[in-house]
Design an enzyme around this catalytic site. Sequence first.
Site, PDB file in Angstrom:
ATOM      1  N   SER A 201      -4.694  -7.004 -46.664  1.00  0.00           N
ATOM      2  CA  SER A 201      -5.587  -7.441 -45.598  1.00  0.00           C
ATOM      3  C   SER A 201      -6.984  -7.001 -45.971  1.00  0.00           C
ATOM      4  O   SER A 201      -7.232  -5.818 -46.149  1.00  0.00           O
ATOM      5  CB  SER A 201      -5.177  -6.815 -44.257  1.00  0.00           C
ATOM      6  N   ARG A 202      -7.890  -7.971 -46.114  1.00  0.00           N
ATOM      7  CA  ARG A 202      -9.247  -7.618 -46.541  1.00  0.00           C
ATOM      8  C   ARG A 202     -10.072  -7.023 -45.411  1.00  0.00           C
ATOM      9  O   ARG A 202     -11.174  -6.549 -45.634  1.00  0.00           O
ATOM     10  CB  ARG A 202      -9.944  -8.847 -47.140  1.00  0.00           C
ATOM     11  N   VAL A 203      -9.528  -7.069 -44.195  1.00  0.00           N
ATOM     12  CA  VAL A 203     -10.199  -6.392 -43.078  1.00  0.00           C
ATOM     13  C   VAL A 203      -9.765  -4.928 -43.043  1.00  0.00           C
ATOM     14  O   VAL A 203     -10.529  -4.039 -42.718  1.00  0.00           O
ATOM     15  CB  VAL A 203      -9.869  -7.102 -41.746  1.00  0.00           C
TER      16      VAL A 203
END
Length: 527
Positions: free
Chosen positions: A383-385
């Site tokens: 997850s790039r968040v």
Amino acid sequence: MDSATVEKIIKEIGNIAPAHEGEHVGRVVAVGDGVVAIDGLSKAVMSEVLLFEEGKGKKLKGTMSAGGEAQGELFGLILNLEEDGVRATILGDTARVSEGMTVKSTGRILSVPASAEMLGRVVNALGEHIDGKGPFKKTTLMPIERQAAGVIDRKSVTVPLATGTKAIDAMIPIGRGQRELIIGDRGTGKTTVAIDAIINQKYEPEATRPICIYVAIGQKESKTARIAQQLREQGAMDYTIIVDAPASAPAALQYLAPFSGVAIGEYFMDKGRDVLIIYDDLSKQATAYRQLSLLLRRPPGREAYPGDVFYLHSRLLERACRLSEEKGGGSITALPIIETQEGDVSGYIPTNVISITDGQMFLVTDLFNKGIKPAIDVGISVSRVGSAAQTKAMKSVAGGIKLELAQFRELEAFMQFASDLDKATADRIESGRRMVEVLKQKNGAPIPLERQVAALYAAGHAFFLDVPVNKVTEVEGQLMEFLDGQYSKTLAAIKKTGQLSEDAKKELNKAMEEFRLAHAELFSVGK
């Protein structure tokens, strides 16, 4: 011919009104496979809606029928502007269109109706009801194509969107406004993960609960009906809209369905609401778009897809965002699904969508066949968040899980070749096996966040280490029942604050000790 006769003829000609005076019309010159070539319509624009005039006396009613009713109006959508005419796709029954038929321009860009009345309903790709519960009374037309919000109008993704799946909420957290890809082979549980995320929203307070939209593209109608029934049984249909473009629908409607879904989502986002939208799946949308593009004589590229297939998905997924407070603070969270062939994530469409989204959950057949469900490979899922979209409580218990599982997978592979292991390695393998068991979940049974935190806290403090591996799931269930009964205030405090305070940790430690003493027979390993 005398002058009187000539004057009479000229007068009669002057009395004849020109056909379709003030209207912008054309004529069908070719039709086949749902696509028509039209002569005329010199003022046409892209994505404009056309009306096919099948007979006299038919007027445009303002609704865009897909031709589901036998005598309903039949519409088309302009997709190609050419030198000598236009090419359009038929939004409905292609058998009703024939050469020589008159086509009238409506002067409108394709839009779909949207309203709160749609909650709990099933609609087609043009926003029309198909569940037999009657038409919608008051709707707002939303454009199918709309420019995504700019950077200035957006806000960072920080508010969590709990999916109810421990493996996701702990290691691949999703925030409101994020685009997280669900990718994997056929039959690995992709739809299950997405539907569980919808069901889990029932645990959210009604004021902050996201509106859920499930877009079924090219699916069997029986599957979509089964999902609708499951959502009704779980009480999740009350806040859900299903947009259905089944495999039997024309390619044009399968291509349009995701855009219709996000247009309906934008109606709620513009009102400051949060929206969760599932695209199941975009592989089939790309296939439908390829079919349309080839019929429209557009040049094929890699794997016969048109050159703008990347733009097809990027302009769709870019519309998912979290708006700034000045714009109302609404959000659209997108969970697109992509089907791979034999686990090949380097295919054309998978790589396209991976590069557009903010992370991916990769489901693998090997884990699924081993009974590890959800079959998420945490090694290549990301997850790039990241933890920005996690509550402090989840962040405090989930920190080392991903690393522990990665080390366990590596040691598990190594163990096949090693006859004896040192104690530290053996302990790590045993701990990893139990963590895998804790992360398993049943289909259609999402877990509220506070219970996830409690289970992962117990797993992280070696609570299950003395429990036989095949009994971990059972013991975890009994522990949750014990906490619900004896320590419900502690769970309620975790839910309300989103934090795992020192007092809550003490209470959980106390609860685990009490449970261990009361069920000593379950903790038999090594005794």
